[in-house]
Design a protein around this motif. Structure first.
Motif, PDB file in Angstrom:
ATOM      1  N   ASP A  62       0.790  -1.370   0.005  1.00  0.00           N
ATOM      2  CA  ASP A  62       0.190   0.035  -0.187  1.00  0.00           C
ATOM      3  C   ASP A  62       0.802   1.109  -0.084  1.00  0.00           C
ATOM      4  OD1 ASP A  62      -1.998   1.862   0.374  1.00  0.00           O
ATOM      5  OD2 ASP A  62      -2.265   1.432   2.442  1.00  0.00           O
TER       6      ASP A  62
ATOM      7  N   THR B 132      -0.541   7.948   0.357  1.00  0.00           N
ATOM      8  CA  THR B 132      -0.508   9.397   0.225  1.00  0.00           C
ATOM      9  C   THR B 132       0.505   9.732   1.471  1.00  0.00           C
ATOM     10  OG1 THR B 132      -2.415   9.512  -0.917  1.00  0.00           O
ATOM     11  CG2 THR B 132      -1.297  11.684  -0.231  1.00  0.00           C
TER      12      THR B 132
ATOM     13  N   ASN C  57       1.029   6.970   4.417  1.00  0.00           N
ATOM     14  CA  ASN C  57       1.665   6.197   5.206  1.00  0.00           C
ATOM     15  C   ASN C  57       1.622   5.168   4.289  1.00  0.00           C
ATOM     16  OD1 ASN C  57       1.561   7.375   7.835  1.00  0.00           O
ATOM     17  ND2 ASN C  57      -0.641   7.437   7.506  1.00  0.00           N
TER      18      ASN C  57
ATOM     19  N   PHE D 262     -10.867   6.343   3.773  1.00  0.00           N
ATOM     20  CA  PHE D 262     -10.548   7.783   3.722  1.00  0.00           C
ATOM     21  C   PHE D 262      -9.262   7.915   4.257  1.00  0.00           C
ATOM     22  CE2 PHE D 262     -15.075   6.975   4.656  1.00  0.00           C
ATOM     23  CZ  PHE D 262     -15.686   7.737   3.825  1.00  0.00           C
ATOM     24  N   GLY D 263      -8.190   8.407   3.144  1.00  0.00           N
ATOM     25  CA  GLY D 263      -6.830   8.359   3.392  1.00  0.00           C
ATOM     26  C   GLY D 263      -6.132   9.654   3.494  1.00  0.00           C
ATOM     27  N   GLY D 264      -5.062  10.073   3.046  1.00  0.00           N
ATOM     28  CA  GLY D 264      -4.494  11.170   3.201  1.00  0.00           C
ATOM     29  C   GLY D 264      -4.940  12.163   1.880  1.00  0.00           C
ATOM     30  N   GLY D 265      -5.066  11.344   0.770  1.00  0.00           N
ATOM     31  CA  GLY D 265      -5.047  11.995  -0.544  1.00  0.00           C
ATOM     32  C   GLY D 265      -6.597  11.770  -1.110  1.00  0.00           C
TER      33      GLY D 265
ATOM     34  N   GLY E  26      -7.762  13.724   3.931  1.00  0.00           N
ATOM     35  CA  GLY E  26      -7.223  14.112   5.132  1.00  0.00           C
ATOM     36  C   GLY E  26      -6.280  15.340   4.669  1.00  0.00           C
ATOM     37  N   ASP E  27      -5.398  15.273   3.564  1.00  0.00           N
ATOM     38  CA  ASP E  27      -4.616  16.509   3.201  1.00  0.00           C
ATOM     39  C   ASP E  27      -5.703  17.522   3.111  1.00  0.00           C
ATOM     40  OD1 ASP E  27      -2.481  15.096   3.077  1.00  0.00           O
ATOM     41  OD2 ASP E  27      -1.909  14.885   1.071  1.00  0.00           O
TER      42      ASP E  27
ATOM     43  N   LYS F   9      -6.275  18.470  14.166  1.00  0.00           N
ATOM     44  CA  LYS F   9      -7.135  17.640  13.653  1.00  0.00           C
ATOM     45  C   LYS F   9      -7.496  16.011  14.361  1.00  0.00           C
ATOM     46  CE  LYS F   9      -6.122  15.351   9.610  1.00  0.00           C
ATOM     47  NZ  LYS F   9      -5.691  15.181   8.301  1.00  0.00           N
TER      48      LYS F   9
ATOM     49  N   SER G 121     -10.798  14.884  16.703  1.00  0.00           N
ATOM     50  CA  SER G 121     -11.732  13.630  16.412  1.00  0.00           C
ATOM     51  C   SER G 121     -11.861  12.940  17.951  1.00  0.00           C
ATOM     52  CB  SER G 121     -10.571  12.805  15.895  1.00  0.00           C
ATOM     53  OG  SER G 121     -10.439  12.734  14.515  1.00  0.00           O
TER      54      SER G 121
ATOM     55  N   GLY H 117      -9.174   3.545   6.925  1.00  0.00           N
ATOM     56  CA  GLY H 117      -8.144   4.941   6.648  1.00  0.00           C
ATOM     57  C   GLY H 117      -8.054   5.807   7.550  1.00  0.00           C
TER      58      GLY H 117
HETATM   59  N1  LIG Z   1      -6.964  10.522  14.822  1.00  0.00           N
HETATM   60  C1  LIG Z   1      -7.305  10.928  13.561  1.00  0.00           C
HETATM   61  N2  LIG Z   1      -8.265  11.927  13.342  1.00  0.00           N
HETATM   62  C2  LIG Z   1      -8.274  12.539  12.181  1.00  0.00           C
HETATM   63  N3  LIG Z   1      -7.140  12.133  11.020  1.00  0.00           N
HETATM   64  C3  LIG Z   1      -6.386  11.290  11.253  1.00  0.00           C
HETATM   65  C4  LIG Z   1      -6.232  10.884  12.413  1.00  0.00           C
HETATM   66  N4  LIG Z   1      -5.241   9.976  12.466  1.00  0.00           N
HETATM   67  C5  LIG Z   1      -4.592  10.091  11.100  1.00  0.00           C
HETATM   68  N5  LIG Z   1      -5.386  11.000  10.511  1.00  0.00           N
HETATM   69  C6  LIG Z   1      -5.094  11.328   8.974  1.00  0.00           C
HETATM   70  O1  LIG Z   1      -5.207  10.376   8.269  1.00  0.00           O
HETATM   71  C7  LIG Z   1      -4.556  10.391   6.790  1.00  0.00           C
HETATM   72  C8  LIG Z   1      -3.786   9.367   6.683  1.00  0.00           C
HETATM   73  O2  LIG Z   1      -4.545   8.147   6.422  1.00  0.00           O
HETATM   74  P1  LIG Z   1      -4.106   6.852   5.727  1.00  0.00           P
HETATM   75  O3  LIG Z   1      -2.813   6.510   6.354  1.00  0.00           O
HETATM   76  O4  LIG Z   1      -5.103   5.995   5.821  1.00  0.00           O
HETATM   77  O5  LIG Z   1      -3.898   7.548   4.414  1.00  0.00           O
HETATM   78  P2  LIG Z   1      -2.702   6.973   3.216  1.00  0.00           P
HETATM   79  O6  LIG Z   1      -3.321   5.502   2.961  1.00  0.00           O
HETATM   80  O7  LIG Z   1      -1.405   7.345   3.412  1.00  0.00           O
HETATM   81  O8  LIG Z   1      -3.813   7.775   1.835  1.00  0.00           O
HETATM   82  P3  LIG Z   1      -4.210   7.458   0.636  1.00  0.00           P
HETATM   83  O9  LIG Z   1      -5.035   6.158   0.618  1.00  0.00           O
HETATM   84  O10 LIG Z   1      -5.161   8.726   0.328  1.00  0.00           O
HETATM   85  O11 LIG Z   1      -3.079   7.202  -0.242  1.00  0.00           O
HETATM   86  C9  LIG Z   1      -3.788  11.846   7.182  1.00  0.00           C
HETATM   87  O12 LIG Z   1      -4.336  12.801   6.468  1.00  0.00           O
HETATM   88  C10 LIG Z   1      -3.923  11.802   8.756  1.00  0.00           C
HETATM   89  O13 LIG Z   1      -3.918  13.252   8.907  1.00  0.00           O
END
Ligand SMILES: Nc1ncnc2c1ncn2[C@@H]1O[C@H](COP(=O)(O)OP(=O)(O)OP(=O)(O)O)[C@@H](O)[C@H]1O
Ligand SMILES: [Mg+2]
Length: 433
Positions: free
Chosen positions: A13, A16, A18, A202-205, A231-232, A325, A329, A390
């Motif tokens: 994985d 964006t 992690n 729901f990720g970062g991007g 999240g970004d 942020k 939560s 996410g």
């Molecule tokens: N406790 C929390 N409350 C709100 N947001 C959070 C929390 N912990 C992490 N995040 C947010 O979650 C996001 C990262 O999530 P995740 O690791 O699932 O994304 P990713 O897999 O890297 O991104 P993508 O799937 O979009 O490529 C970041 O925007 C981070 O700020």
């Protein structure tokens, strides 16, 4: 021609924010690759790059990724003039941007593929050490819709760039899978009966949805949708409404006999994409900021902005925004705090304010949810379970969208940061998946 390589296939994985790598072992268990960070081991590596160069030295820049990048960055006094550093984050968000084919860093052109290859190459090396074999084969996740992709052709273009990066990094056998389908495999591992499940990742991007019919032995994908914000985009709102005003975005300055906005909006746009903050650290921009400070009606705010840029505080600023942020939560109110030797900022903020700022983003996420229901012809009443995952699924306002549509009892969540890598590893082990 079939590959002669019979080494195990891992799930990757490349997120964006992690990234994680996992392998499904023959006994049915799962092994996550672990990364050392701050004296502990974690199952995800921050998707960042740090480049550093000594001024005047002819050697190419040193480059680090993941936890090491953050440690190097924090250990460097970026105020020292002989060392220049650049932190790069959310690179995945540039994969679909055709106009962005790379960036100039310390006088050298780096293609997006080169930068991504460095990140995934380091993941591959770490995985090879941890898993005990040369990792070359992977099922790699991709969002349904990449950030800034407008159509299928943009998404295919982004996927090709990601594939090129993986091949450049030493992978020889790469298969892509939709991230929300991978997460569905993780969810379905534990089910006892046949269900219709909606997955929201729901990720970062990006925000991604999938609808599947799953049973203990079968997974049938009914449809997927996605939107390039998550999240970004929430972070950018906190910078825009909370941080930038404290740094003069609403301030005025005297210009001849008029009073005009002190600085142009693009300066603050660079703060919202925090990793571009270091691009402001040029002689030209610094001169503009200093001249403005002299004419500003609130010179202390411009002084704080100068300190943030001059001391390259992008990462600390971003950390402080993340803290806000994450606090919101679990709490109704918190304070944005950026305290360093150079700058001291404190701004109170409530969850209600934050929810007001992100309302347009929540609305767009909800439209994507409507699309997947409409596209598959599945009615809300037919969905047995909603699985949210996410990091951004931890935002209460995101969860509330589903609780109000489907009822709290149908909404479950889990493995916020590892469900996609977990599911990709399951798909990698099962060639039919
Ligand atoms: N406790 C929390 N409350 C709100 N947001 C959070 C929390 N912990 C992490 N995040 C947010 O979650 C996001 C990262 O999530 P995740 O690791 O699932 O994304 P990713 O897999 O890297 O991104 P993508 O799937 O979009 O490529 C970041 O925007 C981070 O700020
Ligand atoms: Mg993700």
């Amino acid at each position: 021609m079939a590959s002669l390589d019979t080494s195990p296939v891992v799930g990757i994985d490349f997120g964006t924010t992690n990234s994680s790598v996992a392998l499904a072992l023959p006994d049915g268990s799962l092994q996550f690759v672990e990364f050392p960070f701050a004296g502990a081991l974690t199952r995800s590596s921050r998707s960042v790059l740090y480049m550093q160069k000594k001024i005047g030295v002819g050697k190419p820049a040193s480059v680090w990724s993941g936890p090491e990048a953050i440690e190097r960055y924090l250990a460097t006094d970026n105020f020292e003039d002989e060392v220049q550093g650049r932190l790069i984050q959310s690179l995945k968000s540039y994969l679909a941007a055709r106009s962005f084919n790379g960036t100039e860093i310390f006088g050298r052109h780096y293609r997006v593929e080169d930068l991504v290859a460095k990140m995934v190459g380091d993941l591959r090396r770490r995985a090879s050490v941890e898993l005990g074999f040369e990792v070359t084969r992977a099922v790699v996740g991709r969002p349904v819709a990449f950030v800034s992709a407008d159509n299928d052709s943009d998404n295919a273009f982004a996927e090709e760039r990601l594939r090129a990066s993986l091949l450049q990094a030493g992978f020889t056998d790469v298969r892509f899978a939709m991230e929300p389908i991978a997460a569905a495999h993780t969810y379905a591992e534990g089910i006892q009966r046949e269900e219709t499940v909606l997955i929201g990742d729901f990720g970062g991007g990006t925000t991604d949805f999938s609808l599947l019919r799953v049973s203990p032995t079968e997974r049938t994908v009914l449809g997927t949708t996605g939107v390039g914000l998550a999240g970004d985009a929430f972070d950018a709102k906190i910078v825009h409404y909370l941080v930038s005003p404290a740094l003069g975005s609403d301030s005025m300055a005297r210009s001849l006999n008029k009073v005009l906005p002190a600085l142009p909006a693009w300066v603050y746009a660079n703060l919202e994409r925090w990793h571009t903050l270091s691009f402001l650290r040029t002689r030209q921009v610094m001169e503009m900021l200093r001249t403005t400070q002299k004419r500003a009606l609130e010179p202390e705010k411009i002084a704080a902005l100068i300190a943030v840029v001059e001391h390259d505080l992008g990462y600390r600023l971003h950390q402080a925004v993340q803290r806000v942020k994450i606090d919101l939560s679990s709490q109704d109110a918190t304070e944005f705090v950026l305290e360093t030797d150079a700058v001291s900022l404190r701004e109170a903020v409530t969850r209600a304010e934050f929810e007001g700022w992100i309302a347009p983003e929540l609305e767009r996420m909800e439209r994507s949810l409507d699309d997947v229901l409409q596209k598959t012809g599945v009615a809300v009443a037919q969905v047995d379970r909603v699985f949210l995952t996410g990091g951004t699924s931890l935002v209460p306002a995101v969860r509330r969208v589903f609780a109000s549509r489907f009822g709290e009892e149908r909404v479950v969540s889990g493995e916020a940061f590892t469900s996609v890598a977990h599911g990709l590893a399951l798909m990698a082990a099962n060639k039919d998946a």
